[in-house]
Design a protein around this motif. Structure first.
Motif, PDB file in Angstrom:
ATOM      1  N   SER A  64      -6.854   0.405  -7.750  1.00  0.00           N
ATOM      2  CA  SER A  64      -6.070   0.460  -7.769  1.00  0.00           C
ATOM      3  C   SER A  64      -5.938   2.045  -8.431  1.00  0.00           C
ATOM      4  CB  SER A  64      -6.101  -0.642  -8.898  1.00  0.00           C
ATOM      5  OG  SER A  64      -5.621  -2.012  -9.011  1.00  0.00           O
ATOM      6  N   ASP A  65      -7.374   2.328  -9.209  1.00  0.00           N
ATOM      7  CA  ASP A  65      -7.703   3.414  -9.845  1.00  0.00           C
ATOM      8  C   ASP A  65      -7.434   4.710  -9.099  1.00  0.00           C
ATOM      9  OD1 ASP A  65      -8.853   2.212 -12.432  1.00  0.00           O
ATOM     10  OD2 ASP A  65     -10.456   2.342 -11.718  1.00  0.00           O
ATOM     11  N   GLU A  66      -7.728   4.545  -7.519  1.00  0.00           N
ATOM     12  CA  GLU A  66      -7.502   5.970  -6.521  1.00  0.00           C
ATOM     13  C   GLU A  66      -5.932   6.321  -6.948  1.00  0.00           C
ATOM     14  OE1 GLU A  66      -8.782   7.363  -3.993  1.00  0.00           O
ATOM     15  OE2 GLU A  66     -10.417   7.518  -5.711  1.00  0.00           O
ATOM     16  N   LEU A  67      -4.646   5.041  -6.476  1.00  0.00           N
ATOM     17  CA  LEU A  67      -3.355   4.969  -7.085  1.00  0.00           C
ATOM     18  C   LEU A  67      -3.045   5.275  -8.176  1.00  0.00           C
ATOM     19  CD1 LEU A  67      -2.556   1.648  -5.384  1.00  0.00           C
ATOM     20  CD2 LEU A  67      -2.384   4.199  -4.525  1.00  0.00           C
TER      21      LEU A  67
ATOM     22  N   MET B 283      -0.674  10.430 -11.564  1.00  0.00           N
ATOM     23  CA  MET B 283      -1.155  11.035 -12.181  1.00  0.00           C
ATOM     24  C   MET B 283      -1.287  12.958 -11.680  1.00  0.00           C
ATOM     25  SD  MET B 283      -4.574  10.984 -14.740  1.00  0.00           S
ATOM     26  CE  MET B 283      -4.525   8.391 -15.277  1.00  0.00           C
ATOM     27  N   TYR B 284      -2.130  12.774 -10.679  1.00  0.00           N
ATOM     28  CA  TYR B 284      -1.865  14.343 -10.833  1.00  0.00           C
ATOM     29  C   TYR B 284      -1.172  14.533  -9.147  1.00  0.00           C
ATOM     30  CZ  TYR B 284      -6.676  14.441 -13.304  1.00  0.00           C
ATOM     31  OH  TYR B 284      -7.501  14.322 -14.358  1.00  0.00           O
ATOM     32  N   GLY B 285       0.036  14.107  -9.742  1.00  0.00           N
ATOM     33  CA  GLY B 285       0.781  13.601  -8.148  1.00  0.00           C
ATOM     34  C   GLY B 285       0.584  14.664  -6.867  1.00  0.00           C
ATOM     35  N   ALA B 286      -0.548  13.668  -6.015  1.00  0.00           N
ATOM     36  CA  ALA B 286      -0.642  13.931  -4.974  1.00  0.00           C
ATOM     37  C   ALA B 286       0.202  12.865  -4.679  1.00  0.00           C
ATOM     38  CB  ALA B 286      -2.264  13.133  -4.714  1.00  0.00           C
ATOM     39  N   LEU B 287       0.697  11.692  -5.197  1.00  0.00           N
ATOM     40  CA  LEU B 287       1.585  11.073  -4.438  1.00  0.00           C
ATOM     41  C   LEU B 287       2.660  11.338  -6.014  1.00  0.00           C
ATOM     42  CD1 LEU B 287       0.087   7.669  -4.665  1.00  0.00           C
ATOM     43  CD2 LEU B 287       0.827   8.444  -2.497  1.00  0.00           C
TER      44      LEU B 287
ATOM     45  N   LEU C 219       4.492   1.483 -12.778  1.00  0.00           N
ATOM     46  CA  LEU C 219       4.379   2.645 -12.204  1.00  0.00           C
ATOM     47  C   LEU C 219       4.746   2.820 -10.859  1.00  0.00           C
ATOM     48  CD1 LEU C 219       0.109   3.496 -13.319  1.00  0.00           C
ATOM     49  CD2 LEU C 219       2.481   4.582 -14.184  1.00  0.00           C
ATOM     50  N   LEU C 220       4.697   2.154  -9.758  1.00  0.00           N
ATOM     51  CA  LEU C 220       5.404   1.782  -8.935  1.00  0.00           C
ATOM     52  C   LEU C 220       6.345   0.578  -8.961  1.00  0.00           C
ATOM     53  CD1 LEU C 220       2.887   0.608  -6.641  1.00  0.00           C
ATOM     54  CD2 LEU C 220       3.813   2.993  -6.925  1.00  0.00           C
ATOM     55  N   VAL C 221       7.807   0.848  -8.110  1.00  0.00           N
ATOM     56  CA  VAL C 221       9.110   0.406  -8.699  1.00  0.00           C
ATOM     57  C   VAL C 221       9.665  -0.812  -7.070  1.00  0.00           C
ATOM     58  CG1 VAL C 221      10.762   1.803  -8.182  1.00  0.00           C
ATOM     59  CG2 VAL C 221      11.262  -0.069  -9.231  1.00  0.00           C
ATOM     60  N   SER C 222       9.902  -1.254  -7.270  1.00  0.00           N
ATOM     61  CA  SER C 222       9.784  -2.495  -5.883  1.00  0.00           C
ATOM     62  C   SER C 222      11.116  -2.774  -5.227  1.00  0.00           C
ATOM     63  CB  SER C 222       9.622  -3.735  -5.958  1.00  0.00           C
ATOM     64  OG  SER C 222       9.310  -4.542  -4.189  1.00  0.00           O
TER      65      SER C 222
ATOM     66  N   HIS D 260      13.949  -4.660   0.607  1.00  0.00           N
ATOM     67  CA  HIS D 260      13.891  -4.312   1.725  1.00  0.00           C
ATOM     68  C   HIS D 260      13.531  -2.846   2.632  1.00  0.00           C
ATOM     69  CE1 HIS D 260      16.602  -8.037   2.125  1.00  0.00           C
ATOM     70  NE2 HIS D 260      17.340  -7.898   1.143  1.00  0.00           N
ATOM     71  N   ARG D 261      13.142  -1.958   0.979  1.00  0.00           N
ATOM     72  CA  ARG D 261      12.886  -0.619   1.058  1.00  0.00           C
ATOM     73  C   ARG D 261      11.898  -0.914   1.116  1.00  0.00           C
ATOM     74  NH1 ARG D 261      15.795   4.233  -1.973  1.00  0.00           N
ATOM     75  NH2 ARG D 261      14.635   5.235  -0.037  1.00  0.00           N
ATOM     76  N   GLY D 262      10.869  -1.001  -0.134  1.00  0.00           N
ATOM     77  CA  GLY D 262       9.492  -1.515  -0.107  1.00  0.00           C
ATOM     78  C   GLY D 262       9.050  -1.004  -1.319  1.00  0.00           C
ATOM     79  N   LEU D 263       8.201  -0.208  -1.900  1.00  0.00           N
ATOM     80  CA  LEU D 263       7.245   0.162  -2.940  1.00  0.00           C
ATOM     81  C   LEU D 263       7.364   1.831  -3.184  1.00  0.00           C
ATOM     82  CD1 LEU D 263       4.119  -1.958  -3.149  1.00  0.00           C
ATOM     83  CD2 LEU D 263       6.495  -2.242  -4.695  1.00  0.00           C
ATOM     84  N   PHE D 264       7.657   2.970  -4.920  1.00  0.00           N
ATOM     85  CA  PHE D 264       8.308   3.664  -4.199  1.00  0.00           C
ATOM     86  C   PHE D 264       7.407   4.132  -5.493  1.00  0.00           C
ATOM     87  CE2 PHE D 264      11.377   2.616  -1.844  1.00  0.00           C
ATOM     88  CZ  PHE D 264      11.412   3.790  -0.879  1.00  0.00           C
ATOM     89  N   VAL D 265       6.761   5.855  -5.874  1.00  0.00           N
ATOM     90  CA  VAL D 265       6.219   6.252  -7.520  1.00  0.00           C
ATOM     91  C   VAL D 265       7.670   6.432  -8.148  1.00  0.00           C
ATOM     92  CG1 VAL D 265       4.928   7.198  -8.678  1.00  0.00           C
ATOM     93  CG2 VAL D 265       4.195   7.035  -6.487  1.00  0.00           C
ATOM     94  N   ILE D 266       7.142   5.716  -9.655  1.00  0.00           N
ATOM     95  CA  ILE D 266       8.653   5.925 -10.605  1.00  0.00           C
ATOM     96  C   ILE D 266       8.607   7.257 -10.386  1.00  0.00           C
ATOM     97  CG2 ILE D 266       8.009   3.690 -11.615  1.00  0.00           C
ATOM     98  CD1 ILE D 266       6.694   6.146 -14.063  1.00  0.00           C
TER      99      ILE D 266
END
Length: 219
Positions: free
Chosen positions: A20-23, A28-32, A66-69, A72-78
């Motif tokens: 959770s902390d890694e994600l 936070m830093y834009g890697a995702l 912080l993530l939105v489901s 039929h598509r999956g999880l995305f960063v907000i």
């Protein structure tokens, strides 16, 4: 707690907490990046873990907003639109305004000492003109400000905005004020606390937040 000098077991963190902390950090830093899709198989391979803990960690971030489901598509960063950004800063203003009022009622001297140290880190980053370090130091300054209020609840509320605040700061980097101006904005806050000028302090913190909203609107 044992006697001074005794070795004690180090608290163990679960895999889910670590992931959770890694994600959070990656968001936070834009890697995702905002809007990025999170693929379970790829992430599990990159992190070297099974899908079970990863799935649980991702669900935590869904609950944190912080993530939105998407069905039929999956999880995305907000992604933060203009309204979201404004809401983050107005919420921060409410929290930090209350923190400033508490600081003025309590130990101003301790707050000034802690904030002066945080300001020095910002000055150093500004001297190097390092935008990432400036964002780190900017965020750290405001964390110290809330912490100096002595209110664990205000601190907890501010912490829930930590990642979204950083996402806003990442977006602000291209419209950041000149390093010297950014330092001066924060120095004025410290000076107002040191001088015991509550009205000036509250005006400055409001101006600081509304200026950030204005810069993001025009970016």
């Amino acid at each position: 707690m044992g006697r001074l000098g005794e070795l004690e077991p180090v608290p163990r963190r679960s895999t889910v907490e670590i992931v959770s902390d890694e994600l959070r950090s990656a968001i936070m830093y834009g890697a995702l990046e905002p809007g990025a899709q999170l693929g379970e198989a790829e992430l599990a391979a990159r992190l070297g873990i099974s899908r079970g803990p990863l799935r649980e960690a991702m669900q935590r971030l869904v609950q944190e907003g912080l993530l939105v489901s998407e069905p039929h598509r999956g999880l995305f960063v907000i992604t933060l639109d203009e309204g979201d950004v404004e809401d983050v800063y107005l919420t921060r203003l409410a929290i930090e305004r209350a923190a400033c009022q508490l600081i003025m009622q309590r130990n101003r001297g301790e707050a000034v000492a802690r904030l002066t140290e945080a300001l020095e880190a910002l000055i150093e980053a500004a001297r190097e003109r390092d935008r990432v370090r400036m964002s780190d130091a900017d965020q750290a300054f405001h964390e110290v400000l809330v912490s100096s209020s002595g209110s664990p609840r205000l601190e907890r509320m501010a912490h829930t905005l930590l990642v979204e605040t950083r996402m806003c700061l990442n977006a602000l980097q291209d419209t950041y004020p000149e390093p010297s101006e950014l330092v001066e904005e924060h120095r004025r806050l410290v000076d107002a606390i040191g001088d015991g000028e509550e009205e000036r302090l509250l005006h400055l913190i409001e101006e600081h937040m509304t200026d950030s909203i204005r810069r993001l609107r025009t970016s």
